[in-house]
Motif scaffolding. Sequence first.
Motif, PDB file in Angstrom:
ATOM      1  N   PRO A 108       3.054  -0.746  -2.178  1.00 28.26           N
ATOM      2  CA  PRO A 108       2.041   0.154  -2.769  1.00 28.26           C
ATOM      3  C   PRO A 108       1.455   1.074  -1.705  1.00 28.26           C
ATOM      4  CG  PRO A 108       1.707  -2.114  -3.509  1.00 28.26           C
ATOM      5  CD  PRO A 108       2.743  -2.169  -2.423  1.00 28.26           C
ATOM      6  N   VAL A 109       1.098   2.283  -2.107  1.00 29.88           N
ATOM      7  CA  VAL A 109       0.653   3.282  -1.148  1.00 29.88           C
ATOM      8  C   VAL A 109      -0.590   2.844  -0.381  1.00 29.88           C
ATOM      9  CG1 VAL A 109      -0.712   4.548  -2.875  1.00 29.88           C
ATOM     10  CG2 VAL A 109       0.123   5.735  -0.836  1.00 29.88           C
ATOM     11  N   GLU A 110      -1.505   2.149  -1.037  1.00 27.74           N
ATOM     12  CA  GLU A 110      -2.708   1.701  -0.332  1.00 27.74           C
ATOM     13  C   GLU A 110      -2.374   0.679   0.742  1.00 27.74           C
ATOM     14  OE1 GLU A 110      -5.662   3.028  -0.481  1.00 27.74           O
ATOM     15  OE2 GLU A 110      -4.870   4.460  -1.945  1.00 27.74           O
ATOM     16  N   GLU A 111      -1.411  -0.182   0.468  1.00 26.51           N
ATOM     17  CA  GLU A 111      -0.979  -1.155   1.469  1.00 26.51           C
ATOM     18  C   GLU A 111      -0.249  -0.463   2.612  1.00 26.51           C
ATOM     19  OE1 GLU A 111      -1.654  -4.450   1.573  1.00 26.51           O
ATOM     20  OE2 GLU A 111      -2.990  -3.950  -0.104  1.00 26.51           O
ATOM     21  N   LEU A 112       0.545   0.548   2.253  1.00 30.64           N
ATOM     22  CA  LEU A 112       1.279   1.294   3.276  1.00 30.64           C
ATOM     23  C   LEU A 112       0.311   1.991   4.228  1.00 30.64           C
ATOM     24  CD1 LEU A 112       3.916   2.335   4.463  1.00 30.64           C
ATOM     25  CD2 LEU A 112       3.952   4.114   2.696  1.00 30.64           C
ATOM     26  N   LYS A 113      -0.758   2.557   3.689  1.00 31.96           N
ATOM     27  CA  LYS A 113      -1.758   3.228   4.534  1.00 31.96           C
ATOM     28  C   LYS A 113      -2.403   2.262   5.530  1.00 31.96           C
ATOM     29  CE  LYS A 113      -3.655   5.920   1.069  1.00 31.96           C
ATOM     30  NZ  LYS A 113      -4.782   6.627   0.440  1.00 31.96           N
ATOM     31  N   LYS A 114      -2.561   1.023   5.114  1.00 32.45           N
ATOM     32  CA  LYS A 114      -3.210   0.033   5.976  1.00 32.45           C
ATOM     33  C   LYS A 114      -2.342  -0.344   7.174  1.00 32.45           C
ATOM     34  CE  LYS A 114      -5.910  -2.124   2.259  1.00 32.45           C
ATOM     35  NZ  LYS A 114      -6.088  -3.365   1.450  1.00 32.45           N
ATOM     36  N   ILE A 115      -1.022  -0.303   7.025  1.00 35.74           N
ATOM     37  CA  ILE A 115      -0.145  -0.799   8.091  1.00 35.74           C
ATOM     38  C   ILE A 115       0.598   0.296   8.843  1.00 35.74           C
ATOM     39  CG2 ILE A 115       0.173  -2.967   6.827  1.00 35.74           C
ATOM     40  CD1 ILE A 115       3.027  -1.989   6.158  1.00 35.74           C
ATOM     41  N   THR A 135       2.766  11.531   2.264  1.00 33.58           N
ATOM     42  CA  THR A 135       1.777  12.576   2.048  1.00 33.58           C
ATOM     43  C   THR A 135       0.956  12.843   3.312  1.00 33.58           C
ATOM     44  OG1 THR A 135       0.105  10.993   1.336  1.00 33.58           O
ATOM     45  CG2 THR A 135       1.592  11.866  -0.362  1.00 33.58           C
ATOM     46  N   ALA A 136       0.208  13.941   3.294  1.00 43.63           N
ATOM     47  CA  ALA A 136      -0.686  14.254   4.407  1.00 43.63           C
ATOM     48  C   ALA A 136      -1.736  13.161   4.566  1.00 43.63           C
ATOM     49  CB  ALA A 136      -1.358  15.610   4.156  1.00 43.63           C
ATOM     50  N   GLU A 137      -2.196  12.603   3.455  1.00 47.15           N
ATOM     51  CA  GLU A 137      -3.183  11.525   3.502  1.00 47.15           C
ATOM     52  C   GLU A 137      -2.615  10.288   4.196  1.00 47.15           C
ATOM     53  OE1 GLU A 137      -6.060   8.969   0.444  1.00 47.15           O
ATOM     54  OE2 GLU A 137      -4.522  10.328  -0.337  1.00 47.15           O
ATOM     55  N   LEU A 138      -1.374   9.959   3.872  1.00 43.13           N
ATOM     56  CA  LEU A 138      -0.736   8.815   4.528  1.00 43.13           C
ATOM     57  C   LEU A 138      -0.569   9.073   6.022  1.00 43.13           C
ATOM     58  CD1 LEU A 138       0.798   6.092   4.450  1.00 43.13           C
ATOM     59  CD2 LEU A 138       2.876   7.403   3.934  1.00 43.13           C
ATOM     60  N   GLN A 192      -2.365  10.772   7.986  1.00 41.89           N
ATOM     61  CA  GLN A 192      -3.620  10.696   8.735  1.00 41.89           C
ATOM     62  C   GLN A 192      -3.803   9.313   9.351  1.00 41.89           C
ATOM     63  OE1 GLN A 192      -6.764  11.829   6.074  1.00 41.89           O
ATOM     64  NE2 GLN A 192      -6.279  14.018   6.181  1.00 41.89           N
ATOM     65  N   ALA A 193      -3.229   8.303   8.720  1.00 39.74           N
ATOM     66  CA  ALA A 193      -3.344   6.935   9.231  1.00 39.74           C
ATOM     67  C   ALA A 193      -2.210   6.564  10.171  1.00 39.74           C
ATOM     68  CB  ALA A 193      -3.384   5.944   8.064  1.00 39.74           C
ATOM     69  N   ALA A 194      -1.248   7.464  10.349  1.00 35.09           N
ATOM     70  CA  ALA A 194      -0.052   7.162  11.150  1.00 35.09           C
ATOM     71  C   ALA A 194      -0.276   7.591  12.597  1.00 35.09           C
ATOM     72  CB  ALA A 194       1.162   7.859  10.549  1.00 35.09           C
ATOM     73  N   GLU A 195      -1.077   6.831  13.332  1.00 33.10           N
ATOM     74  CA  GLU A 195      -1.474   7.224  14.685  1.00 33.10           C
ATOM     75  C   GLU A 195      -0.318   7.175  15.681  1.00 33.10           C
ATOM     76  OE1 GLU A 195      -4.269   8.569  15.382  1.00 33.10           O
ATOM     77  OE2 GLU A 195      -4.964   8.321  13.336  1.00 33.10           O
ATOM     78  N   LYS A 196       0.613   6.244  15.522  1.00 34.74           N
ATOM     79  CA  LYS A 196       1.701   6.090  16.491  1.00 34.74           C
ATOM     80  C   LYS A 196       2.995   6.755  16.048  1.00 34.74           C
ATOM     81  CE  LYS A 196       2.560   2.129  18.245  1.00 34.74           C
ATOM     82  NZ  LYS A 196       2.903   0.678  18.313  1.00 34.74           N
ATOM     83  N   LEU A 197       3.071   7.166  14.790  1.00 37.19           N
ATOM     84  CA  LEU A 197       4.340   7.612  14.213  1.00 37.19           C
ATOM     85  C   LEU A 197       4.896   8.833  14.935  1.00 37.19           C
ATOM     86  CD1 LEU A 197       5.987   6.486  11.810  1.00 37.19           C
ATOM     87  CD2 LEU A 197       5.041   8.347  10.427  1.00 37.19           C
TER      88      LEU A 197
END
Length: 547
Positions: A33-40, A56-59, A61-66
Amino acid sequence: MYKVLVTDGISSTGLKSLMEHPHFVVERQPTLPVEELKKIIGDYDALIVRSQTKVTAELLQAAEKLRVIARAGVGVDNIDVNAATRKGIIVINAPGANTIAATEHTLAMMLSLARKIPQAHQKTSAGEWDRNSFKGVELYKKTLGVIGMGKIGTEVAKRAKSFGMNILGFDPYLTEDRAKKLGITKASLDLIATESDFITIHTPLTNDTRGLVNDDYLRKTKKGVRFVNCARGGVIDEKALVRAIQAGHVAGAALDVFEKEPVSDPDLLQNPNIIVTPHLGASTVEAQEKVAQEVSAEIIEIFETQSIQNAVNMPQMSGETQAKLQPYLLLGDQMGQVVIQLLNKQAPTKIEINYYGDLIDEDTELLTRTLLKGVLSYHLSDSVNLINALHLLKEQGVSYNVVKNATNKGFANYMELSVSQGSEEARIGATVLNGYGARILKINQYRIDVKPEKYLLYIKHRDVPGMIGKVGSLLGDHNINIGTMQVGRTEVGGEAIMVLTLDKTLSANVIQVLTGIDGLEEAQLLELSNVDVFEPGQLELEKVESI
């Protein structure tokens, strides 16, 4: 150690090299699920997806190391490439791995359509022996129209010839010489409509190809024509297609892709003359292994050697080069998009790039590729990138030339891009100014000063009193707000141009009304797809005196 997250169903065999590599840890979490994906997502260096995961752009934003997003396939519609680029994340794909799979699925759909195989199977498996309702047609000596002669379209044409079919091919970059070598006939879209018994779609989805097969086009087609689309949903206007089938003009269609997926429209799903499959074009064991192998190998190369082969956005550069050229990369892409539209959206046969001022001392290879990509992307969409732009030019038979000039053209840095086909030519010149950003300074022979915006209205007119007021009033009457207006002319009372930035797009009706103004010779909406990919940057440029 680099951590890689796989969120869609990707072949384990294809991921083998990555999973067994000592420097990588691969974790598979399909249907997350997208909310779980954002967390990890912040814990991972690379992400591998197919079409289900929406990046997405929202996702992001949480991808600090990607650092890398890999699409195990071709299309990147489910990835916000602009947002990834802004964060410095490389987006890669596997552009050639599913060619055979998509080609064979197209042929399977065409044969199923010709012989009504799915319908016959459904009735027979239900216990009814009906040999009279499913009389088909042969492919032998029929004419197949192929709209889009890229890799897949070309492979379809080759295989269709083995059935004894006559092939008509349309593509903006298809030359007579290449058509002759393939043993097919180069054709216009209208000729394909009037002559084809089968028409198969193999184009990317762009502003020009969206709704390409619509009511008007269908009216031109031969009665009894059959359509196949295994390319992109949206190229065919589905409502128009259904109407033509219900009216008995189109005999049937076989669709693997749809405007909205999953498809739920009963007019498509329940029509006995329409065959549907759930976007299976690339769904073979071999293709899925190939795409996984390609992206696995590329991820290893990016992290181990910094080598990039199939990036669909800007590859990494050194900090110094990035600081100098970053503002020009966006501008170069925009110049390419504008100039090809100024050539009346024709595919060019010749391209020339001129650099002036301090740019001649820089390594401009990446900038050159960006300019060329901008030109090609109008017709080729996301199938062209910075890596394959030169290859595609050669493949399409387009010549290009790069010239570095010591003169500065009145600016510290300046570049001009021209495209031509036969006697027709379009030219654009631009620079980046400190404190002002990108500026288009020349269109054809006219000097102007325009900031690239999403919607630009280009008008060619006679330099007569009242023209500006007439244009402004007409646009106001149609509730079109003007941001800026620039006029360029070479002599008083002669021909001139007007370039306006607009807050929203224009309808064809407004363009038609504009061209009805006495003395207004041409009006064209120029659209840019990437006005916000990069920030202007900190590059300091000073306008210098003209010499």
